[in-house]
Design an enzyme around this catalytic site. Structure first.
Site: not given
Ligand code: NAD
Ligand code: TYD
Length: 350
Positions: A59, A83, A141, A165, A168, A220
């Site tokens: 962790d 995260a 976000e 958010s 973050k 949606v």
């Molecule tokens: P994800 O949820 O797929 O992966 C998160 C990973 O972190 C998992 O492997 C989980 O096991 C690990 N984790 C969670 N809590 C933990 C802890 N306490 N200690 C160690 N490991 C831990 O997330 P993601 O979509 O890959 O996002 C990764 C990062 O990028 C995040 O910080 C997110 O805020 C940021 N981010 C994501 C997006 C997106 O579109 N997915 C966009 C911009 C920024």
């Molecule tokens: P998501 O993939 O959860 O990313 P974020 O909320 O971080 O942008 O969602 C992307 C967009 O899709 C968001 O506007 C919420 C919408 N959404 C749906 O309409 N239905 C769903 O079942 C999910 C998971 C997301």
């Protein structure tokens, strides 16, 4: 020879990033610290070059563990992906978001500061060993929501709306403070929505692909006209690594590729590609506090570092949908865990 600590490397972006850097650099070693929450999956890393890679289960908020790892591996870089990342879960249960995203980030920052310190300057600021850097992976976000016009720049005030958010944004601000107060070598990146292989199917694109494939309703939220600015995950990985190696400490970079889409457009595109009827779409109750529009101005990263996206959405979404269809075993193993309970709780009566 650099040693990376990549946290959250068993998740969606972290696993893609580890694949990316192992391919890009010959002379690196990567330690992946991940406590394998529901979103962490070691199958996301299957087939990687194990000779330059170590997995440590743990962790990021566990300070003694993080300190031990710094002692053992003498990291040069920390890239903090770990995260809690899903907005809908943060609405159900915000607490763990604060623990991991805020306290976890602070534990990493503090340990890096102490491990990397080489002395003090005449004003009492810590000085650091050459070549070290901490990169905090933040998100667009943190800026909150946009109206129909305009873009997020690095100067846009932070105004997060969801517990996710907000946590973050707190992490982003504490990272900034470690740079300002302790001069810790550091950058912050704020990227828009990512898509690509290995994303957990609670997120829009893999969830809709899986539902369409299995002829389930596509839920949606609200009118579906919310806008997200989609970037292929490899382009995000390339941008992060470029910032890590090349950017001046203290700089913040937005990452995005000017690819705004309404959710409903994405859902329709998925249905079309899978040759499924639009009647599968079900408009359900909107997300509370739902941000209407995100859109990134990426001018700074292009100007300073020459980064630009390389995968256009048309190509990337095709690759992504095909990947989920071709990797049914991966999808089924992910769906066999706690996912079914989550899905039933989140979507029943919605
Ligand atoms: P994800 O949820 O797929 O992966 C998160 C990973 O972190 C998992 O492997 C989980 O096991 C690990 N984790 C969670 N809590 C933990 C802890 N306490 N200690 C160690 N490991 C831990 O997330 P993601 O979509 O890959 O996002 C990764 C990062 O990028 C995040 O910080 C997110 O805020 C940021 N981010 C994501 C997006 C997106 O579109 N997915 C966009 C911009 C920024
Ligand atoms: P998501 O993939 O959860 O990313 P974020 O909320 O971080 O942008 O969602 C992307 C967009 O899709 C968001 O506007 C919420 C919408 N959404 C749906 O309409 N239905 C769903 O079942 C999910 C998971 C997301």
């Amino acid at each position: 020879m650099k040693t990376y600590l990549v946290t959250g490397g068993a998740g969606f972006i972290g696993s893609n990033y580890i694949r990316y850097i192992l391919k890009k650099h010959d002379d690196i070693k990567v330690v992946n610290l991940d406590n394998l929450t529901y979103a962490g999956n070691l199958e996301n890393l299957s087939g990687i070059d194990e000779s330059r890679y170590v997995f440590e289960k743990g962790d990021i908020a566990d300070l003694p563990l993080v300190q031990d790892l710094f002692q053992t591996y003498d990291f040069d870089f920390v890239v903090n992906f770990a995260a809690e990342s899903h907005v809908d879960r943060s609405i159900e249960d915000p607490e763990v978001f604060l623990r991991t995203n805020v306290m976890g980030t602070q534990a990493l920052l503090d340990t890096a500061k102490n491990a990397w310190q080489s002395g003090k300057d005449q004003d009492g600021y810590p000085t650091y060993r050459d070549g070290v850097k901490f990169l905090q992976v933040s998100t667009d976000e943190v800026y909150g929501a946009l109206g129909r016009e305009g873009y997020f720049t690095e100067e846009t005030p932070l105004a997060p709306n969801s517990p996710y958010s907000a946590s973050k944004a707190a992490a982003d601000m504490i990272a900034r403070a470690y740079n300002k107060t302790f001069k810790l070598p550091l950058n912050i990146t704020r990227c828009s929505n990512n898509y690509g292989p290995y994303q957990f199917p609670e997120k829009l694109i893999p969830l809709m692909v899986n539902n369409a494939k299995t002829d389930k309703e596509l839920p949606v939220y609200g009118d579906g006209k919310q806008v997200r600015d989609w970037l292929y995950v490899d382009d995000h990985c390339a941008a992060i690594d470029l910032v890590l190696w090349k950017a001046k400490s203290g700089e913040v970079y937005n990452i995005g590729g000017h690819n705004e889409m309404e959710n409903i457009q994405i859902v329709s595109l998925i249905l079309e590609r899978l040759d499924k009827p639009e009647t599968l779409i079900k408009h359900v109750r909107d997300r509370q506090g739902h941000d209407r529009r995100y859109a990134i101005d990426p001018a700074k990263i292009k100007r300073d570092l020459g980064w630009e996206p390389t995968v256009m959405f048309k190509e990337g979404i095709g690759l992504t949908i095909d990947w989920y269809l071709a990797n049914a075993a991966w999808m089924n193993s992910v769906l066999s865990g706690e996912y079914q309970n989550y899905y039933d709780n989140m979507y029943k009566d919605r």
